[in-house]
Design a protein around this motif. Sequence first.
Motif, PDB file in Angstrom:
ATOM      1  N   PRO A   1       0.839  -1.205   0.000  1.00 25.59           N
ATOM      2  CA  PRO A   1       0.000   0.000   0.000  1.00 25.59           C
ATOM      3  C   PRO A   1       0.872   1.252   0.000  1.00 25.59           C
ATOM      4  CG  PRO A   1      -0.086  -1.117   2.141  1.00 25.59           C
ATOM      5  CD  PRO A   1       0.924  -1.856   1.306  1.00 25.59           C
ATOM      6  N   SER A   2       0.233   2.382  -0.303  1.00 20.42           N
ATOM      7  CA  SER A   2       0.955   3.651  -0.196  1.00 20.42           C
ATOM      8  C   SER A   2       1.346   3.871   1.258  1.00 20.42           C
ATOM      9  CB  SER A   2       0.047   4.783  -0.651  1.00 20.42           C
ATOM     10  OG  SER A   2       0.648   6.015  -0.373  1.00 20.42           O
ATOM     11  N   GLU A   3       2.483   4.531   1.429  1.00 25.56           N
ATOM     12  CA  GLU A   3       2.904   4.830   2.809  1.00 25.56           C
ATOM     13  C   GLU A   3       1.795   5.606   3.532  1.00 25.56           C
ATOM     14  OE1 GLU A   3       6.621   6.976   2.994  1.00 25.56           O
ATOM     15  OE2 GLU A   3       5.972   7.733   4.945  1.00 25.56           O
ATOM     16  N   ILE A   4       1.176   6.573   2.795  1.00 26.24           N
ATOM     17  CA  ILE A   4       0.022   7.290   3.378  1.00 26.24           C
ATOM     18  C   ILE A   4      -1.172   6.372   3.135  1.00 26.24           C
ATOM     19  CG2 ILE A   4      -1.400   9.395   3.223  1.00 26.24           C
ATOM     20  CD1 ILE A   4       1.100  10.468   1.590  1.00 26.24           C
ATOM     21  N   GLY A   5      -1.710   5.828   4.200  1.00 24.67           N
ATOM     22  CA  GLY A   5      -2.762   4.822   4.019  1.00 24.67           C
ATOM     23  C   GLY A   5      -2.338   3.508   4.641  1.00 24.67           C
ATOM     24  N   SER A   6      -1.151   3.493   5.257  1.00 20.25           N
ATOM     25  CA  SER A   6      -0.632   2.238   5.819  1.00 20.25           C
ATOM     26  C   SER A   6      -1.440   1.762   7.013  1.00 20.25           C
ATOM     27  CB  SER A   6       0.824   2.417   6.257  1.00 20.25           C
ATOM     28  OG  SER A   6       1.625   2.682   5.139  1.00 20.25           O
ATOM     29  N   LEU A   7      -1.990   2.704   7.796  1.00 21.03           N
ATOM     30  CA  LEU A   7      -2.791   2.283   8.959  1.00 21.03           C
ATOM     31  C   LEU A   7      -4.096   1.663   8.473  1.00 21.03           C
ATOM     32  CD1 LEU A   7      -2.252   5.363  11.326  1.00 21.03           C
ATOM     33  CD2 LEU A   7      -1.018   3.183  11.330  1.00 21.03           C
ATOM     34  N   THR A   8      -4.704   2.289   7.475  1.00 18.50           N
ATOM     35  CA  THR A   8      -5.942   1.747   6.900  1.00 18.50           C
ATOM     36  C   THR A   8      -5.666   0.369   6.296  1.00 18.50           C
ATOM     37  OG1 THR A   8      -6.607   4.005   6.407  1.00 18.50           O
ATOM     38  CG2 THR A   8      -7.843   2.272   5.297  1.00 18.50           C
ATOM     39  N   ALA A   9      -4.513   0.240   5.636  1.00 17.94           N
ATOM     40  CA  ALA A   9      -4.157  -1.053   5.024  1.00 17.94           C
ATOM     41  C   ALA A   9      -3.985  -2.119   6.098  1.00 17.94           C
ATOM     42  CB  ALA A   9      -2.874  -0.908   4.212  1.00 17.94           C
ATOM     43  N   THR A  10      -3.376  -1.736   7.214  1.00 15.15           N
ATOM     44  CA  THR A  10      -3.183  -2.695   8.311  1.00 15.15           C
ATOM     45  C   THR A  10      -4.540  -3.155   8.839  1.00 15.15           C
ATOM     46  OG1 THR A  10      -1.111  -1.622   8.926  1.00 15.15           O
ATOM     47  CG2 THR A  10      -2.147  -3.010  10.609  1.00 15.15           C
ATOM     48  N   ARG A  11      -5.440  -2.191   9.056  1.00 14.90           N
ATOM     49  CA  ARG A  11      -6.761  -2.543   9.603  1.00 14.90           C
ATOM     50  C   ARG A  11      -7.561  -3.407   8.614  1.00 14.90           C
ATOM     51  NH1 ARG A  11      -9.081  -4.716  13.076  1.00 14.90           N
ATOM     52  NH2 ARG A  11     -11.209  -4.191  13.580  1.00 14.90           N
ATOM     53  N   LEU A  12      -7.476  -3.050   7.336  1.00 12.54           N
ATOM     54  CA  LEU A  12      -8.181  -3.845   6.330  1.00 12.54           C
ATOM     55  C   LEU A  12      -7.645  -5.285   6.323  1.00 12.54           C
ATOM     56  CD1 LEU A  12     -10.351  -3.634   4.099  1.00 12.54           C
ATOM     57  CD2 LEU A  12      -8.543  -2.983   2.503  1.00 12.54           C
ATOM     58  N   SER A  13      -6.329  -5.421   6.458  1.00 11.72           N
ATOM     59  CA  SER A  13      -5.734  -6.768   6.490  1.00 11.72           C
ATOM     60  C   SER A  13      -6.199  -7.525   7.722  1.00 11.72           C
ATOM     61  CB  SER A  13      -4.207  -6.690   6.520  1.00 11.72           C
ATOM     62  OG  SER A  13      -3.759  -5.791   5.566  1.00 11.72           O
ATOM     63  N   GLU A  14      -6.309  -6.807   8.857  1.00 10.22           N
ATOM     64  CA  GLU A  14      -6.810  -7.479  10.075  1.00 10.22           C
ATOM     65  C   GLU A  14      -8.214  -8.017   9.843  1.00 10.22           C
ATOM     66  OE1 GLU A  14      -4.435  -5.017  13.597  1.00 10.22           O
ATOM     67  OE2 GLU A  14      -6.473  -4.424  13.066  1.00 10.22           O
ATOM     68  N   LEU A  15      -9.024  -7.255   9.120  1.00  9.64           N
ATOM     69  CA  LEU A  15     -10.395  -7.703   8.847  1.00  9.64           C
ATOM     70  C   LEU A  15     -10.380  -8.924   7.924  1.00  9.64           C
ATOM     71  CD1 LEU A  15     -12.196  -4.244   8.435  1.00  9.64           C
ATOM     72  CD2 LEU A  15     -11.999  -5.656  10.489  1.00  9.64           C
ATOM     73  N   PHE A  16      -9.477  -8.910   6.948  1.00  8.24           N
ATOM     74  CA  PHE A  16      -9.371 -10.075   6.053  1.00  8.24           C
ATOM     75  C   PHE A  16      -8.879 -11.300   6.836  1.00  8.24           C
ATOM     76  CE2 PHE A  16      -8.581  -7.218   2.074  1.00  8.24           C
ATOM     77  CZ  PHE A  16      -9.922  -6.885   2.071  1.00  8.24           C
ATOM     78  N   ALA A  17      -7.974 -11.056   7.788  1.00  9.80           N
ATOM     79  CA  ALA A  17      -7.489 -12.172   8.620  1.00  9.80           C
ATOM     80  C   ALA A  17      -8.642 -12.722   9.461  1.00  9.80           C
ATOM     81  CB  ALA A  17      -6.342 -11.702   9.506  1.00  9.80           C
ATOM     82  N   ALA A  18      -9.473 -11.815   9.979  1.00 13.54           N
ATOM     83  CA  ALA A  18     -10.624 -12.249  10.792  1.00 13.54           C
ATOM     84  C   ALA A  18     -11.605 -13.066   9.950  1.00 13.54           C
ATOM     85  CB  ALA A  18     -11.319 -11.031  11.396  1.00 13.54           C
ATOM     86  N   ALA A  19     -11.583 -12.841   8.642  1.00 11.46           N
ATOM     87  CA  ALA A  19     -12.443 -13.625   7.737  1.00 11.46           C
ATOM     88  C   ALA A  19     -11.799 -14.964   7.390  1.00 11.46           C
ATOM     89  CB  ALA A  19     -12.723 -12.828   6.465  1.00 11.46           C
ATOM     90  N   LYS A  20     -10.661 -15.255   8.028  1.00 12.55           N
ATOM     91  CA  LYS A  20      -9.976 -16.556   7.917  1.00 12.55           C
ATOM     92  C   LYS A  20      -9.396 -16.825   6.525  1.00 12.55           C
ATOM     93  CE  LYS A  20     -11.495 -18.467  12.056  1.00 12.55           C
ATOM     94  NZ  LYS A  20     -11.573 -17.161  12.715  1.00 12.55           N
ATOM     95  N   LEU A  21      -8.986 -15.761   5.853  1.00 14.26           N
ATOM     96  CA  LEU A  21      -8.288 -15.965   4.585  1.00 14.26           C
ATOM     97  C   LEU A  21      -7.031 -16.788   4.889  1.00 14.26           C
ATOM     98  CD1 LEU A  21      -8.532 -15.078   1.595  1.00 14.26           C
ATOM     99  CD2 LEU A  21      -6.971 -13.209   2.121  1.00 14.26           C
ATOM    100  N   PRO A  22      -6.773 -17.884   4.165  1.00 19.78           N
ATOM    101  CA  PRO A  22      -5.651 -18.765   4.537  1.00 19.78           C
ATOM    102  C   PRO A  22      -4.305 -18.030   4.511  1.00 19.78           C
ATOM    103  CG  PRO A  22      -7.082 -19.849   2.943  1.00 19.78           C
ATOM    104  CD  PRO A  22      -7.544 -18.420   3.035  1.00 19.78           C
ATOM    105  N   PRO A  23      -3.358 -18.455   5.367  1.00 22.69           N
ATOM    106  CA  PRO A  23      -2.043 -17.816   5.446  1.00 22.69           C
ATOM    107  C   PRO A  23      -1.343 -17.768   4.091  1.00 22.69           C
ATOM    108  CG  PRO A  23      -2.294 -19.461   7.189  1.00 22.69           C
ATOM    109  CD  PRO A  23      -3.497 -19.561   6.307  1.00 22.69           C
ATOM    110  N   GLY A  24      -0.736 -16.624   3.795  1.00 23.54           N
ATOM    111  CA  GLY A  24       0.076 -16.481   2.584  1.00 23.54           C
ATOM    112  C   GLY A  24      -0.702 -16.150   1.321  1.00 23.54           C
TER     113      GLY A  24
END
Length: 480
Positions: A173-196
Amino acid sequence: MESKNWIGGEWITPQGEAIVVQNPSDTAQAVGQIRLSDQSHVRTAAEAAQAAFPQWAGLSGAARGEYLYSMAAVVAENSEELAKLASQEMGKPISEMRGEVTRGIHLLRYYAAEGMRANGSLIPSADRDVLQYTKRVPLGVVGVITPWNFPVAIPIWKIAPALICGNTVIWKPSEIGSLTATRLSELFAAAKLPPGVLNVVIGKGREIGSTLLEEVDLQAVSFTGSTATGRVVAESCARRNIKYQTEMGGKNAAVVLRDADLKRSIPIILSGAFRSAGQKCTATSRIIVERAIYPTFVELLQEAITSVKVGSALDPDAYLGPVASADQYEKVGGFAATARREAELVAECVTPETIKERGYYINPLVVTGLTPDHSLVQEEVFGPLAVVLPADDFAEAIELCNRSVYGLSASLFTQDLSRAFQFLEQAEAGMVRVNQETAGVEYQAPFGGMKQSSSHSREQGQAALDFYSEIKTCAIKHSF
Ligand code: NDP
């Protein structure tokens, strides 16, 4: 909040430089902190994406689709929090940011459903007893490089089709937007997207982005951002003979003909120019007006601009907020200073003193009196600045509209059906619209530009599936 990498299903906080994220609406407020990755994180992400590929590609489309539906559901459950974080991080008004998150959810659902749709065709064979058909196959590991101006929707409109086609992804992601990218990834992880399957590496484009481009065994890269960086991406991918798509700049024109319904058209034009503080690749930055209605147009525009409210991004009534960053403030501020020096003022919306000094606010500005080749008429400003150009007639308006190295989006305001069709035929832009703003294209339709605006492939809709897959032609002689 602190940014994190998501690699191979693990959360990794890089130990590199820490950068405090200031809220562009009020720079005295810290929104969080970014931790910059180094090249080793990209290499680890590459290993994780490679390792996850066979199993992910081997799932049925329906099974991959179920993951995307879960991702959509988790984002929907957390949409308000995600929208607020993004608004605070890059200054987009909350009213717009909510719409962007909703767009992301719709995109996830749209591509989830692709897992159950036909992905090839039956082609007659000249030979008897031969079944000949095509099918889409995944590419492998795909690199996704995204900008800050749509920190939720752009990543999703690249990642979702990449995943449904069976690819694994490394997202920078863009450096500006990295916090949003982190949170979005956490949500995808919570949806159990397989590792990798999706790996996120936070860091500087020049370092992380170029390691991704030069060292990782990628099979495709999808990029949105500036024309200069887009060219770097294209050169690197062409050298390696891998697929790429680059969505870059725009200098989009709204053409207003003498018969246009001005009362209805002007608010649409203002929205195209100033929503998101003009920081959309599809923003209207040139307004071409037939000379016969020029005085009325200017008068009504001056009146309409008074209803535009500049405010802090979390103000629910803000029409536009600040620009996204100190760099944007300096760059767009430079263009605004040139406009004040070299152009005539048409209309300006004054930012209230109470908020002006707090953040990166730039007054929305409409100017005129410039030659068609002036830098303000030709260069992408990416801020709340629009230039009005008078035209004698429709023919000159079209000529001015097409006088640009860019060709992303263009719109016409008229009630004349035959002019409307002429415009749709003659305007040199990937997206051409009538009585609608240049921005706001729908996700189920192809998105992309002509000329220097893109690498000429298209994103979103069914077009994205063509990019993120390869067609295999299969033939089997079944009575042998
Ligand atoms: P960039 O093109 O520099 O950034 C876009 C993405 O590319 C970011 O993720 C960035 O990372 C990354 N990147 C930067 N350099 C490299 C590289 N050498 N190799 C690989 N990836 C790289 O745009 P900016 O964010 O700097 O914005 C500058 C201008 O670009 C804006 O003012 C605007 O004119 C235009 N722009 C256009 C957009 C559009 O939608 N058409 C969107 C955004 C910007 P990082 O952020 O960490 O540098």
